[in-house]
Design an enzyme around this catalytic site. Structure first.
Site, PDB file in Angstrom:
ATOM      1  N   ASP A  12      48.912  44.472  37.189  1.00 53.04           N
ATOM      2  CA  ASP A  12      47.684  45.193  37.567  1.00 53.04           C
ATOM      3  C   ASP A  12      46.821  45.554  36.364  1.00 53.04           C
ATOM      4  O   ASP A  12      46.055  46.519  36.412  1.00 53.04           O
ATOM      5  CB  ASP A  12      48.020  46.478  38.357  1.00 53.04           C
ATOM      6  CG  ASP A  12      48.956  46.224  39.514  1.00 53.04           C
ATOM      7  OD1 ASP A  12      48.648  45.335  40.318  1.00 53.04           O
ATOM      8  OD2 ASP A  12      49.996  46.904  39.611  1.00 53.04           O
ATOM      9  N   GLU A  13      46.909  44.766  35.298  1.00 51.28           N
ATOM     10  CA  GLU A  13      46.137  45.077  34.097  1.00 51.28           C
ATOM     11  C   GLU A  13      44.677  44.636  34.202  1.00 51.28           C
ATOM     12  O   GLU A  13      43.834  45.094  33.425  1.00 51.28           O
ATOM     13  CB  GLU A  13      46.746  44.397  32.854  1.00 51.28           C
ATOM     14  CG  GLU A  13      48.150  44.809  32.515  1.00 51.28           C
ATOM     15  CD  GLU A  13      49.186  43.892  33.141  1.00 51.28           C
ATOM     16  OE1 GLU A  13      50.368  44.029  32.801  1.00 51.28           O
ATOM     17  OE2 GLU A  13      48.804  43.028  33.968  1.00 51.28           O
ATOM     18  N   LYS A  17      40.010  39.532  36.125  1.00 48.53           N
ATOM     19  CA  LYS A  17      38.645  39.755  35.633  1.00 48.53           C
ATOM     20  C   LYS A  17      38.387  38.970  34.348  1.00 48.53           C
ATOM     21  O   LYS A  17      37.304  38.407  34.156  1.00 48.53           O
ATOM     22  CB  LYS A  17      38.410  41.248  35.407  1.00 48.53           C
ATOM     23  CG  LYS A  17      36.968  41.588  35.085  1.00 48.53           C
ATOM     24  CD  LYS A  17      36.784  43.097  35.028  1.00 48.53           C
ATOM     25  CE  LYS A  17      35.353  43.454  34.691  1.00 48.53           C
ATOM     26  NZ  LYS A  17      35.143  44.909  34.632  1.00 48.53           N
ATOM     27  N   HIS A  40      44.512  40.284  42.905  1.00 47.90           N
ATOM     28  CA  HIS A  40      43.386  40.856  42.182  1.00 47.90           C
ATOM     29  C   HIS A  40      42.097  40.478  42.895  1.00 47.90           C
ATOM     30  O   HIS A  40      42.055  39.550  43.700  1.00 47.90           O
ATOM     31  CB  HIS A  40      43.357  40.400  40.724  1.00 47.90           C
ATOM     32  CG  HIS A  40      43.301  38.924  40.552  1.00 47.90           C
ATOM     33  ND1 HIS A  40      44.430  38.150  40.343  1.00 47.90           N
ATOM     34  CD2 HIS A  40      42.263  38.056  40.571  1.00 47.90           C
ATOM     35  CE1 HIS A  40      44.086  36.886  40.233  1.00 47.90           C
ATOM     36  NE2 HIS A  40      42.780  36.794  40.367  1.00 47.90           N
ATOM     37  N   ASN A 230      51.722  38.690  37.548  1.00 49.90           N
ATOM     38  CA  ASN A 230      52.573  39.835  37.210  1.00 49.90           C
ATOM     39  C   ASN A 230      52.418  40.168  35.723  1.00 49.90           C
ATOM     40  O   ASN A 230      51.302  40.173  35.228  1.00 49.90           O
ATOM     41  CB  ASN A 230      54.025  39.569  37.612  1.00 49.90           C
ATOM     42  CG  ASN A 230      54.170  39.176  39.072  1.00 49.90           C
ATOM     43  OD1 ASN A 230      54.649  38.091  39.387  1.00 49.90           O
ATOM     44  ND2 ASN A 230      53.752  40.038  39.966  1.00 49.90           N
ATOM     45  N   THR A 245      60.304  41.117  38.928  1.00 47.86           N
ATOM     46  CA  THR A 245      60.121  40.020  39.870  1.00 47.86           C
ATOM     47  C   THR A 245      61.183  38.960  39.572  1.00 47.86           C
ATOM     48  O   THR A 245      62.034  39.168  38.704  1.00 47.86           O
ATOM     49  CB  THR A 245      58.684  39.464  39.790  1.00 47.86           C
ATOM     50  OG1 THR A 245      58.455  38.589  40.902  1.00 47.86           O
ATOM     51  CG2 THR A 245      58.427  38.742  38.476  1.00 47.86           C
ATOM     52  N   THR A 306      47.840  43.820  46.831  1.00 47.79           N
ATOM     53  CA  THR A 306      48.717  43.134  47.785  1.00 47.79           C
ATOM     54  C   THR A 306      49.371  44.099  48.767  1.00 47.79           C
ATOM     55  O   THR A 306      49.440  43.828  49.962  1.00 47.79           O
ATOM     56  CB  THR A 306      49.806  42.340  47.029  1.00 47.79           C
ATOM     57  OG1 THR A 306      49.166  41.360  46.213  1.00 47.79           O
ATOM     58  CG2 THR A 306      50.752  41.637  47.990  1.00 47.79           C
ATOM     59  N   LEU A 338      38.940  51.038  30.067  1.00 47.67           N
ATOM     60  CA  LEU A 338      38.776  52.084  29.051  1.00 47.67           C
ATOM     61  C   LEU A 338      37.955  53.242  29.599  1.00 47.67           C
ATOM     62  O   LEU A 338      38.168  54.402  29.216  1.00 47.67           O
ATOM     63  CB  LEU A 338      38.105  51.496  27.806  1.00 47.67           C
ATOM     64  CG  LEU A 338      38.011  52.414  26.584  1.00 47.67           C
ATOM     65  CD1 LEU A 338      39.401  52.711  26.014  1.00 47.67           C
ATOM     66  CD2 LEU A 338      37.127  51.792  25.496  1.00 47.67           C
TER      67      LEU A 338
END
Length: 433
Positions: A12-13, A17, A40, A230, A245, A306, A338
């Protein structure tokens, strides 16, 4: 040229994007591991596209996309996701999407037994905790892969005489072994078989030998971007086992999940959230079970794409990032979200662990130790300023730049991109030497 985007924490970083930002420069985007257990969202021209299994390079109309041999594929979900993306206006996606013939298949009974296994584990554990699986059948599929009893894409689409009969026999045998292990759970075998007989015809046009596909592309000097799923701390070997996972989510999984040699890799981009989150159970040394954690969760809108589950939140853990960097060998970093830290007067970052007064040299593999560590923090000054409208790295507040510089110096890797908001254009680029 092969460049790689990898998650450096517990997922989930914001990898998607960065991929979205870069994808216009690439000819091919490939996924190498995982299945539809990740997720995502990418926003293009105001339209939100949710990706789970499919490569997000599909948003670029000139880009080919590959699901490699290391990916596990639930075929009904593959088509459902594709049709959802097409309904939102994604053009010529089918002609640009390819599936490895060596990828393993996820069946509905894998998903059923995934949930049964989770219940079994929570019943056995002293504290009632479980792994925190998404219930998508990923673990059981990798388990049948490792035990050499799984079915691959080529088994399903093979047109040779007797191939379908062999698929049916193996499929039935696989189901029976699951029932022997978990009891006679409800599963309409004949109905599922009929569904797969139709799906095999639909899937055939997508199937390629991914090794040939990748090596032809490399030989033709194609620009290839590998989209990691992941993150390193969820890696089956290097993550917080067993709260991980079932695949290799680091740089090793890129090589084995696509069948390419190490020398083909050029750049490795590590994506790092400016704080830390994780979903599910497992030790989390810098977790903030207080107002700070709630504030991070609320401002950061920390819910899984998810599962919809609320993410646990804490301060940036540089011990984790240094460990992740050691294994994955990042050439540059993308610090995301940030802006979530904009209103914090002070921002602690975890810089070392100790247990019973003794400092640890590196991230411990033993969760009994990890669950008891004391974290040493370096408290950095906040910037108390809205950065979401800033368009140049140079215009960031001085304390924000100092925060980023501290990260760079600690792990020895330059920051190349900085996420300052949810919008697609809210990503600042910093020139690196």
């Amino acid at each position: 040229m092969v460049n790689v985007v990898l998650g450096s924490q517990w997922g989930d970083e914001g990898k998607g994007k960065l991929v979205d930002l870069l994808v216009g420069k690439y000819d091919i985007v490939a996924r190498c591991a995982g299945g539809n257990n990740a997720g995502h969202t990418i926003v293009v021209n105001g339209v939100k596209y949710d990706f789970h299994m499919l490569p997000s390079g599909l948003v670029n109309p000139n880009c080919q996309n590959l699901l490699g041999n290391g990916v596990v594929i639930h075929v009904p979900s593959f088509f459902k996701e594709l049709e959802t993306l097409e309904a939102k206006g994604l053009k010529n996606a089918r002609s640009r999407l390819f599936v490895s013939s060596r990828a393993h298949l996820v069946f509905d009974f894998h998903q059923v037994t995934d949930k049964l296994r989770e219940l079994e584990l929570s019943g056995r554990s002293k504290d009632g905790k479980n792994i925190g699986t998404t219930g998508k059948g990923i673990g059981p599929t990798y388990s049948t892969k490792a035990s050499r009893s799984g079915l691959r894409v080529h088994h399903l689409v093979n047109d040779q005489p007797g191939a379908w009969e062999e698929f049916v026999a193996r499929y039935k045998r696989l189901l029976e072994t699951r029932r022997q292990r978990y009891g006679d759970f409800e599963y309409d075998f004949e109905a599922k078989l009929a569904e797969y007989k139709k799906l095999r015809e639909q899937l055939k046009p997508f199937v390629v030998d991914s090794v040939v596909f990748m090596h032809n592309a490399i030989e033709a000097k194609k620009k290839i971007l590998v989209e990691g799923a992941n993150a390193l701390m969820l890696d089956i070997d290097f993550g917080t086992y067993p709260y991980v996972t079932s695949s290799n989510t680091g740089i090793g999984g890129v090589l084995t999940g696509l069948g390419i040699p190490p020398r083909t890799i050029d750049e490795i981009y590590g994506v790092v959230k400016a704080y830390t989150t994780r979903v599910g159970e497992g030790p989390f040394p810098t977790e903030q079970l207080n107002e700070n954690g709630e504030k991070l969760q609320t401002i950061g809108a920390e819910f899984g794409v998810t599962t919809g589950r609320k993410r646990r939140c804490g301060w940036l853990d540089l011990v984790v990032l240094k460990y992740s960097t050691l294994i994955n060998g990042y050439t540059s970093l993308n610090i995301t979200k940030l802006d979530v830290l904009d209103t914090f007067k002070e921002i602690p970052v975890g810089i070392s662990y100790s247990i019973q007064g003794k400092k640890l040299d590196l991230f411990p593999e033993d969760l009994n130790i990890l669950g008891k560590v004391e974290v040493e923090y370096k408290v950095l000054p906040g910037w108390d300023q809205d950065i979401t409208k800033i368009t140049k790295y140079e215009d960031l507040p001085e304390n924000a730049k100092k925060y980023l510089k501290y990260i760079e110096d600690f792990v020895g890797v330059p920051v190349e991109w900085v996420g300052t908001g949810p919008a697609r254009e809210s990503m600042l680029h910093k020139e690196i030497k």
